[in-house]
Design an enzyme around this catalytic site. Structure first.
Site, PDB file in Angstrom:
ATOM      1  N   SER A 179       0.983  -1.146  -0.142  1.00  0.00           N
ATOM      2  CA  SER A 179       0.112   0.007  -0.010  1.00  0.00           C
ATOM      3  C   SER A 179       0.826   1.269  -0.326  1.00  0.00           C
ATOM      4  O   SER A 179       1.618   1.317  -0.968  1.00  0.00           O
ATOM      5  CB  SER A 179      -0.878  -0.113   1.124  1.00  0.00           C
ATOM      6  OG  SER A 179      -1.937   1.056   1.029  1.00  0.00           O
ATOM      7  N   GLU A 300      -9.430  -4.882  -4.167  1.00  0.00           N
ATOM      8  CA  GLU A 300      -8.841  -3.967  -3.432  1.00  0.00           C
ATOM      9  C   GLU A 300      -9.930  -3.266  -2.673  1.00  0.00           C
ATOM     10  O   GLU A 300      -9.799  -2.821  -1.222  1.00  0.00           O
ATOM     11  CB  GLU A 300      -7.850  -3.005  -4.330  1.00  0.00           C
ATOM     12  CG  GLU A 300      -6.734  -3.878  -4.982  1.00  0.00           C
ATOM     13  CD  GLU A 300      -5.365  -4.052  -3.848  1.00  0.00           C
ATOM     14  OE1 GLU A 300      -5.567  -3.726  -2.911  1.00  0.00           O
ATOM     15  OE2 GLU A 300      -4.395  -4.607  -4.230  1.00  0.00           O
ATOM     16  N   HIS A 374      -8.046  -5.355  -0.151  1.00  0.00           N
ATOM     17  CA  HIS A 374      -6.574  -4.667   0.483  1.00  0.00           C
ATOM     18  C   HIS A 374      -6.280  -5.084   1.557  1.00  0.00           C
ATOM     19  O   HIS A 374      -7.053  -5.288   2.653  1.00  0.00           O
ATOM     20  CB  HIS A 374      -6.899  -3.238   0.324  1.00  0.00           C
ATOM     21  CG  HIS A 374      -5.581  -2.473   0.281  1.00  0.00           C
ATOM     22  ND1 HIS A 374      -4.818  -2.241  -0.828  1.00  0.00           N
ATOM     23  CD2 HIS A 374      -5.145  -1.453   1.347  1.00  0.00           C
ATOM     24  CE1 HIS A 374      -3.918  -1.287  -0.536  1.00  0.00           C
ATOM     25  NE2 HIS A 374      -4.090  -0.841   0.653  1.00  0.00           N
TER      26      HIS A 374
END
Length: 441
Positions: A179, A300, A374
């Site tokens: 990330s 995600e 995610h």
């Protein structure tokens, strides 16, 4: 206890762990400065303070790390190494955590690397860096921006100078992140001061669709923050900085919280980070034979919009079409924010001569509402026993099932760190124009 020259760590089931080792110190909004080596034997059995932060926006998805004290004196690493490793004998993975540049720490128990090190024989260095306004505010006369990037470069230098003492080889370093940490890796690929300090890269769920901020964007957000704060940020209490930062983030996200972009993040052409054109050229110039592992999760956006949300929650309740619309919109957001830019970057790297392996992380359990969201890749690397047992995105999996699901991923990452390749699984390097990716776990 396990000794490593000037530092005393902890021996645990085949690995030696050295926590809370300061790699630099910095005045507020100032550059990181090297720290003097310890005069005696440094006690590296305790976790260091983490960067000042409020609860992360994905705690409701990935669970909460064990609470740790917070301090502006937060620039530290944790080193996890095979027990008894000879000096300079093992390849090194440097880990940059995610958290939208607002939350997270290399000191978090969620990133304990015992199992990863035990199974792969690598040395893992987890890095903490400054966050939010303290790390990424750009405001003329106050902060140039990108202090978090400067911290990461300082940590790379610390690894070069010290990692052999822990069994790591400074000539075999892989820089990895997820990330915001992955976007940091991408940034560092085009920074000359950093590029000579690592030879391989792992990029997990980088928000390519967000990109680096321009001076104008960053200074607009900085001015918004200063107006919210109302006093001199150089002397304001940390609690006031965090409160004003949170108000600024809510304004940037909008009334429906639809904008997930971090309010404070790397700024192009500020400090060590070049402007967009020069950065891209620098990446290409250094890409020949560069091994890169590059990927994303299949869904995600579910981490941001799959739970309670003022817009998507109502949308899902619409009869007949609500669920389909919810899925379609989240897929579009995920493609724009993560997937399209990932393949463009993979194409650029491969075209410049890099050896790129692309992957796509799928769901771990069909009954979990967050799917392949995610952060779903993190426990596959770092879960050890009950470390991630409170993560809603993993229910109803047991610790043993999580461990079993992660074995192949840890094996792939370990092989890549050792060799720069992934062999024996039919996983071939990326070709420009292809949209194929290895399905994991």
């Amino acid at each position: 206890m396990a000794a490593s020259g000037r530092r005393r760590g902890e021996f645990r089931a085949g690995v030696a762990v050295f926590r809370g080792i300061p790699y630099a110190r910095a005045e507020r909004f100032g550059p990181p400065e090297p720290v003097e080596p310890p005069a005696g034997v440094y006690d590296a059995t305790r976790r260091y303070a983490i960067a000042p932060q409020l609860p992360g926006r994905l705690e409701g998805v990935m669970g909460r790390a064990h609470a740790l004290p917070q301090s502006e004196d937060c620039l530290a690493v944790t080193v996890t190494a095979p027990a008894g490793a000879e000096p300079g004998s093992c390849p090194v993975l440097i880990w940059l955590h995610g958290g939208a540049y607002l939350a997270g720490s290399g000191q978090w128990n969620l990133y304990d690397a015992d199992r990863l090190v035990r199974e792969t024989g690598i040395v893992v260095v987890s890095v903490s860096y400054r966050l939010g306004v303290l790390g990424y505010l750009r405001a003329p006369g106050v902060s140039v921006g990108n202090r978090g990037v400067d911290d990461q470069i300082a940590a790379l230098r610390w690894v070069r100078d010290n990692i052999a003492e822990f069994g790591g080889d400074p000539a075999r370093v892989t820089l990895a992140g997820q990330s915001a940490g992955a976007q940091s890796v991408v940034a560092l690929l085009g920074i000359a001061a950093a590029r000579s300090l690592f030879g391989q890269a792992i990029v997990q769920s980088a928000p390519f669709g967000v990109g680096f901020r321009s001076h104008r964007q960053a200074e607009r957000v900085g001015a918004m923050f200063l107006a919210e704060l109302g006093v001199d940020p150089r002397t304001a209490p940390v609690a006031d900085l965090l409160a004003a930062q949170a108000r600024t983030a809510r304004r940037i996200a909008g009334p429906a919280a639809l904008n997930p972009a971090p309010p404070f993040s790397p700024v192009a052409d500020a400090g060590a980070l070049p402007g967009e054109h020069a950065w891209r050229q620098a990446v290409r110039d250094a890409a020949t034979e560069l091994p890169v592992l590059l990927g994303r999760t299949a869904e995600e956006a579910r981490a941001f919009y799959g739970g309670p949300h003022p817009v998507f929650g109502r949308l899902r309740r619409l009869p007949v079409t609500g669920a389909r619309l919810d899925t379609a919109i989240q897929r579009l957001i995920g493609r724009k924010a993560f997937e399209d830019g990932l393949f463009r970057f993979a194409d650029e790297l491969a075209d410049a001569g890099a050896r790129v392996y692309c992957y796509r992380m799928g769901q771990l359990h069909p009954a979990n509402p967050y799917g392949a969201c995610h952060c779903i890749d993190l426990p596959l690397l770092f879960a050890d026993g009950d470390t991630w047992r409170a993560a809603p995105m993993l229910a109803p999996l047991t610790a043993g099932e999580i461990d079993a699901l992660g074995r192949r991923t840890r094996s792939h990452w370990g092989e890549f760190v050792h060799t720069g390749r992934i062999t024996g699984s039919g996983w071939t390097p990326h070709r420009p124009g292809s949209r194929l990716a290895r399905q994991l776990p």
